[in-house]
Write a protein that holds these residues in place. Structure first.
Motif, PDB file in Angstrom:
ATOM      1  N   SER A   3       0.825  -1.206   0.000  1.00 49.82           N
ATOM      2  CA  SER A   3       0.000   0.000   0.000  1.00 49.82           C
ATOM      3  C   SER A   3       0.855   1.250   0.000  1.00 49.82           C
ATOM      4  O   SER A   3       1.873   1.332   0.658  1.00 49.82           O
ATOM      5  N   LYS A   4       0.429   2.241  -0.745  1.00 54.34           N
ATOM      6  CA  LYS A   4       1.152   3.511  -0.808  1.00 54.34           C
ATOM      7  C   LYS A   4       0.502   4.581   0.055  1.00 54.34           C
ATOM      8  O   LYS A   4       0.740   5.749  -0.143  1.00 54.34           O
ATOM      9  N   THR A   5      -0.320   4.179   1.032  1.00 51.78           N
ATOM     10  CA  THR A   5      -0.860   5.189   1.941  1.00 51.78           C
ATOM     11  C   THR A   5       0.301   5.900   2.606  1.00 51.78           C
ATOM     12  O   THR A   5       1.111   5.273   3.269  1.00 51.78           O
ATOM     13  N   PRO A   6       0.437   7.222   2.410  1.00 49.25           N
ATOM     14  CA  PRO A   6       1.648   7.903   2.854  1.00 49.25           C
ATOM     15  C   PRO A   6       1.715   8.075   4.364  1.00 49.25           C
ATOM     16  O   PRO A   6       0.695   8.234   5.025  1.00 49.25           O
ATOM     17  N   LEU A   7       2.912   8.054   4.859  1.00 51.14           N
ATOM     18  CA  LEU A   7       3.152   8.273   6.276  1.00 51.14           C
ATOM     19  C   LEU A   7       3.812   9.622   6.459  1.00 51.14           C
ATOM     20  O   LEU A   7       4.704   9.990   5.712  1.00 51.14           O
ATOM     21  N   ARG A   8       3.407  10.325   7.473  1.00 53.39           N
ATOM     22  CA  ARG A   8       4.098  11.559   7.835  1.00 53.39           C
ATOM     23  C   ARG A   8       4.559  11.440   9.268  1.00 53.39           C
ATOM     24  O   ARG A   8       3.812  11.001  10.125  1.00 53.39           O
ATOM     25  N   PHE A   9       5.788  11.834   9.480  1.00 52.83           N
ATOM     26  CA  PHE A   9       6.373  11.665  10.793  1.00 52.83           C
ATOM     27  C   PHE A   9       6.943  12.975  11.300  1.00 52.83           C
ATOM     28  O   PHE A   9       7.394  13.805  10.534  1.00 52.83           O
ATOM     29  N   LEU A  10       6.961  13.119  12.604  1.00 52.44           N
ATOM     30  CA  LEU A  10       7.749  14.146  13.278  1.00 52.44           C
ATOM     31  C   LEU A  10       8.682  13.391  14.198  1.00 52.44           C
ATOM     32  O   LEU A  10       8.225  12.581  14.976  1.00 52.44           O
ATOM     33  N   THR A 202      14.875   6.973  -5.706  1.00 52.09           N
ATOM     34  CA  THR A 202      13.732   6.234  -6.237  1.00 52.09           C
ATOM     35  C   THR A 202      13.810   4.785  -5.789  1.00 52.09           C
ATOM     36  O   THR A 202      14.883   4.257  -5.486  1.00 52.09           O
ATOM     37  N   ALA A 203      12.652   4.130  -5.742  1.00 56.71           N
ATOM     38  CA  ALA A 203      12.580   2.752  -5.261  1.00 56.71           C
ATOM     39  C   ALA A 203      13.362   1.817  -6.177  1.00 56.71           C
ATOM     40  O   ALA A 203      13.333   1.941  -7.401  1.00 56.71           O
ATOM     41  N   ASN A 204      14.071   0.891  -5.567  1.00 51.23           N
ATOM     42  CA  ASN A 204      14.784  -0.150  -6.303  1.00 51.23           C
ATOM     43  C   ASN A 204      13.797  -1.272  -6.607  1.00 51.23           C
ATOM     44  O   ASN A 204      13.403  -2.015  -5.710  1.00 51.23           O
ATOM     45  N   ASP A 215       7.618   5.116  -3.964  1.00 46.20           N
ATOM     46  CA  ASP A 215       8.388   5.177  -5.202  1.00 46.20           C
ATOM     47  C   ASP A 215       9.520   6.184  -5.120  1.00 46.20           C
ATOM     48  O   ASP A 215      10.550   6.019  -5.782  1.00 46.20           O
ATOM     49  N   ARG A 216       9.326   7.239  -4.329  1.00 46.10           N
ATOM     50  CA  ARG A 216      10.371   8.266  -4.208  1.00 46.10           C
ATOM     51  C   ARG A 216      10.578   8.646  -2.748  1.00 46.10           C
ATOM     52  O   ARG A 216       9.637   8.674  -1.957  1.00 46.10           O
TER      53      ARG A 216
END
Length: 404
Positions: A3-10, A202-204, A215-216
């Motif tokens: 899944s490409k659901t993006p994660l954001r972190f602090l 970029t993703a290998n 992907d990036r």
């Protein structure tokens, strides 16, 4: 593909992490930031945090740490520790390729070991391999490491990123363009490096553990922590470190709570005051001990880190196997510090409040880097504390690369 659901972190001191659920960026991109720009992506020279962070995305070691901080295999499929710790036999994965398509073999490991122990190469990681007596290739995917004596961090030292022999065996590692155009075995490939601005990876697609979820991976260079926090608030970052002030006072707004999740996790980092052993001021052990006694470390933690830290007794993470929890922190004892300095011959003979000896003032410059407010504040607190013992401290801040 996962899944490409993006994660954001602090991430912040101790550290913190925020996970984001509704992106402003493309769903296949993770954007992070650091105050420093990488200097060298060759693993054996990646000594600053920015270089190490990017290098670990491009290269693999034989071993790695899992999420519970336990050692597990990376390029090594399996391993045996034998003869009371004197021998390690590594059996390597056979499905690994370098990012240019060449096969990874035990020859790459042997080559990396030789570079780590080459006296002509200034790598700070060479000390971890000084006790290795020999590295023998049994076959293309099996090697035997023999130690001169049992060495407790031996297995952990093989988390070092492995270098490609076929690309570097004829290169001068101190001058090769490979340091900015690396080829590894890792999950990401460096595609673009805009100095002072960003690195784009970029993703290998052929990564042996499967294609990464993103992907990036974009690493932005933002020299100031306050600016990075503003970029977070405008949703131009998915992941960034937090200062203690940002964690305690500034990151609990309704907007950030809605868009991000914040975590506090243990830090592998520690901050210390390093003295130049070639400077005559610091060559007397009594002086070095006096400086340690004159600095109130607990006050530093409370003032600079707002309590989000602990006084260190060494370079090992509390709770790890290498940390001796019974060792107490050095105390704050200004009277004893003054006594030791006097015993070492340092006295205020002219009444100006600064110690002197043989016509020389006890005065030195404390160097730190721009963009790190905690380090700068720590320098100011140390300056005031040492002044009470008669030591004059001047503070100089420089750009990150110059500092290193």
């Amino acid at each position: 593909m996962r899944s490409k659901t993006p994660l954001r972190f602090l991430a912040g001191l101790s550290l913190l992490t925020l996970v984001f659920s509704s992106p402003a960026h493309a769903r296949d991109t993770l954007v992070t930031a650091s105050i420093g720009e990488p200097l060298n992506l060759i693993p054996i020279f990646a000594t600053d945090s920015a270089s190490a962070q990017i290098s670990r995305l491009i290269f693999n070691g034989l071993m790695k740490y899992d999420k519970d901080l336990h050692l597990t295999g990376d390029l090594a499929e399996s391993w045996e520790v034998k003869d009371g710790g004197l021998k390690i036999i590594f059996r390597l994965r056979k499905d690994v390729k370098w990012q240019d398509g060449a096969a990874f073999t035990a020859e790459d490991v042997e080559f990396t070991f030789k570079k780590l122990t080459d006296p002509g190469l200034p790598t700070p990681y060479g000390g971890d391999f000084e006790k290795v007596a020999s590295v023998t290739l049994r076959d293309p995917y099996t090697l035997e490491v023999v130690y001169k004596e049992p060495f407790s961090p031996g297995l952990a030292s093989w988390t070092m990123g492995i270098l490609p022999k076929h690309l570097l065996e004829r290169e001068n590692l101190l001058a090769t363009p490979f340091s900015r155009k690396p080829v590894g075995t890792g999950p990401f490939i460096l595609k673009q490096w805009i100095p002072g601005e960003r690195l784009v990876l970029t993703a290998n697609p052929d990564y042996f553990e499967g294609r990464p979820a993103f992907d990036r991976y974009i690493h932005r260079v933002i020299p100031d922590q306050a600016t990075a926090f503003l970029e977070l608030q405008t949703e131009n970052l998915d992941l960034t470190g937090l200062t203690p002030l940002q964690h305690q006072k500034q990151s609990d707004t309704a907007f950030l709570k809605k868009r991000y999740r914040k975590f506090r996790i243990p830090s592998f980092g520690y901050t210390y005051l390093a003295t130049n052993g070639q400077n005559p001021l610091f060559q007397d052990q009594r002086v070095r001990k006096a400086i340690g006694l004159a600095i109130d470390k607990r006050q530093l933690v409370d003032t600079v880190l707002l309590g989000l830290g602990r006084v260190a007794t060494g370079p090992f993470l509390p709770g790890s196997w290498a940390c001796n929890e019974t060792v107490p922190p050095s105390p704050y004892d200004l009277s004893e510090a003054r006594r030791l300095l006097s015993e070492a011959g340092w006295k205020d003979t002219d009444g100006d409040g600064v110690l002197d000896k043989a016509g020389r003032k006890f005065s030195f410059t404390l160097l730190t880097n721009h963009g790190n407010s905690e380090r700068q504040m720590a320098c100011e607190v140390i300056q005031k504390m040492l002044a009470q013992s008669g030591i004059e401290v001047r503070i100089q801040t420089v750009e990150w690369g110059t500092f290193l």
